[in-house]
Enzyme design. Structure first.
Site, PDB file in Angstrom:
ATOM      1  N   HIS A 122       1.497  17.220  -0.526  1.00 14.08           N
ATOM      2  CA  HIS A 122       0.037  17.274  -0.551  1.00 14.08           C
ATOM      3  C   HIS A 122      -0.597  15.981  -1.055  1.00 14.08           C
ATOM      4  CE1 HIS A 122       0.556  18.598  -4.850  1.00 14.08           C
ATOM      5  NE2 HIS A 122      -0.564  17.925  -5.003  1.00 14.08           N
ATOM      6  N   ASP A 152       6.607  21.299  -0.309  1.00 17.13           N
ATOM      7  CA  ASP A 152       5.645  20.340  -0.855  1.00 17.13           C
ATOM      8  C   ASP A 152       6.333  19.042  -1.265  1.00 17.13           C
ATOM      9  OD1 ASP A 152       3.151  19.395  -1.550  1.00 17.13           O
ATOM     10  OD2 ASP A 152       3.191  20.229  -3.571  1.00 17.13           O
ATOM     11  N   SER A 225       0.480  15.098  -9.750  1.00 18.34           N
ATOM     12  CA  SER A 225       1.282  15.645  -8.666  1.00 18.34           C
ATOM     13  C   SER A 225       2.251  14.607  -8.106  1.00 18.34           C
ATOM     14  CB  SER A 225       0.379  16.136  -7.532  1.00 18.34           C
ATOM     15  OG  SER A 225      -0.372  17.250  -7.930  1.00 18.34           O
TER      16      SER A 225
END
Length: 484
Positions: A122, A152, A225
């Site tokens: 992402h 992911d 992230s």
């Protein structure tokens, strides 16, 4: 005598008999772990990742703020802009057909000295340009070698040599309560460090079927992230991926992809550019206490089959709705989330023994796994509001046969009766709702309202019975108990 007492006291002090409980737990000291050395040794291998995407004006950004980074869903900053400029860019007037560059931020870490970098899918999704900033302030353009939405994960490559690298650890033997440390770029602040402990392992999250997440209380925020999660030995044990938040920021619940899972994905991305996973072709649900009782099981465990995809490996192997999978290829299936992980990691095209419970009896099926197809959802719609014709009341439900149009929308050939209304009685207590379509009760397929009425008269009383319903797009097993 005094000399002996003094000597004994000296011995006690040396052995630590008078140490406080906290000192005993910390090896006789009153200091917490020192992370400074870990930070010094590993920061250089952690990178900041910024991306640029083309966004339509219709996406909702007002004129004059096109260069601002995208804010995460639920972020207070996003709420601020929405409140003052409108949900879809109302206010200082962008047109719907124009485009502008939008930027997003994330983290990553270097796994090889020749420039391979791991991050989240992402972070780089839909990126037209990816820039990697190193700790020495060099900025390098990166290309995507491969990405995998289901886990992911993404693998990047920059053109460089002699880069610092992290040490890859092992996530299989993690224990709750261990210390953990994250390095990343929350809100764009490079090489920020946060520490905490592992709160849980093998955590399943909604809509996440292929990652047994590590839960921590390490402070993770937007921009973290894709960054690494370290243990006290300076080894990467996870990749920080998600937070559970109502404010858009850290609330004490952070989730990381275990490094063992991540590196398995990375190896496939590096060699093939994509990830292949085993596939059975079944839709499943967790077994709770009521379902376990209705299936004749001593305790709740396993994954109950809600739906079998036609011509899938499971269909060819003889799986049925209502089967409870308790073991796959030698791995015990304790809960629903265990099965997708076990199947996905199993070699595609290889046979596996699957232990199931069918109508209270143990069986073993042999299935040859297929390859998990690209993500796609069955186009199913909720049934239309029926007319008042052909209704009947059974078990506290007003039922109606499905029309051909409703069957077509629901992709149902012969099965199913529609629940139009729920009144007092067994159905209400079992949480059956108007709009549900009853597909099966007590392992018997339901083909019509009349057939259901006849079957209901012969159902056993006083015990929990499994009922398979379709609620909107989702089949579910419920339980219902008829009064004696």
């Amino acid at each position: 005598m005094k000399a002996r007492i003094v000597n004994l006291l000296s011995i006690f002090l040396i052995l630590g008999f008078f140490a406080t409980p906290s000192q005993a737990l910390l090896g006789g000291t009153n200091k917490l772990p020192d992370f400074t050395e870990l930070v010094e040794e590993n920061s250089a291998a952690v990178v900041n990742i910024s991306t640029t995407q083309k966004i339509s004006r219709d996406h909702g950004m007002p004129r004059g703020f096109e260069g601002m980074p995208e804010f995460p869903e639920g972020s207070p900053f996003g709420d601020f802009f929405e409140r003052f400029f409108g949900e879809r860019g109302e206010g200082p007037g962008p047109g719907p057909d124009e485009e502008f560059d939008s930027q997003s931020l994330g983290s990553g870490f270097i796994i090889s000295s020749d420039g391979y970098i791991v991050t989240n899918y992402h972070v780089v999704k839909d990126a037209e340009e990816i820039t990697v900033r190193l700790s020495d302030r060099r900025e390098l353009k990166a290309e995507i070698i491969g990405s995998d939405k289901r886990s992911d994960m993404a693998l990047l490559k920059v053109e460089a040599t002699d880069l610092p690298v992290v040490t890859i650890g092992d996530s299989e033997n993690l224990k709750v309560g261990e210390w953990a440390m994250a390095i990343g770029s929350p809100f764009g602040f490079d090489h920020s460090v946060s520490v905490g402990v592992i709160s849980a392992i093998n955590r399943s999250l909604p809509r996440e079927n292929y990652v047994p997440f590590i839960q921590t209380d390490v402070a993770i925020n937007p921009g973290n992230s894709g960054g690494p999660l370290f243990n006290l030995d300076g080894e990467v044990i996870g990749i920080n991926s998600q937070i559970l938040t109502r404010s858009g920021g850290f609330m004490g619940l952070s989730f990381a992809i275990p490094i063992d899972v991540a590196m398995g994905v990375v190896e496939q991305l590096k060699s093939d550019g994509k990830v292949s996973r085993g596939w059975l072709g079944i839709l499943i649900q967790d077994v709770n206490r009521e379902l376990a009782e209705s299936f004749g099981m001593k305790k709740p465990m396993g994954a109950v089959v809600l739906q079998v995809v036609p011509d899938s490996p499971a269909d060819k192997a003889g799986f049925r709705e209502g089967d409870v999978v308790v073991e796959f290829a030698g791995k015990t299936i304790h809960r629903q989330s265990d099965l997708p992980l076990a199947v996905a990691s199993y070699p595609v095209g290889k046979e596996a023994k699957v232990k199931i419970i069918r109508e209270g009896k143990k069986r073993t099926l042999t299935v040859k796994t297929g390859e998990l197809p690209p993500e796609e959802e069955l186009a199913q719609a909720s049934p239309e509001q029926p007319s008042s014709d052909g209704e009947s009341t059974t078990l506290g439900m007003v039922l109606q046969d499905l029309t051909p149009e409703q069957r077509k929308k629901l992709d149902l050939d012969e099965r199913g009766v529609l629940v139009k209304e729920v009144r007092e009685g067994a159905a209400a207590e079992g949480d059956i709702r108007p709009g549900d379509v009853i597909l099966m009760i007590n392992h018997e397929n339901i083909t019509s309202r009349e057939q259901f009425e006849k079957l209901a008269g012969d159902l056993p009383r006083g015990k929990l019975l499994p009922m398979l319903v379709q609620r909107g797009k989702q089949p579910l097993f419920m339980t219902i108990r008829l009064e004696e």
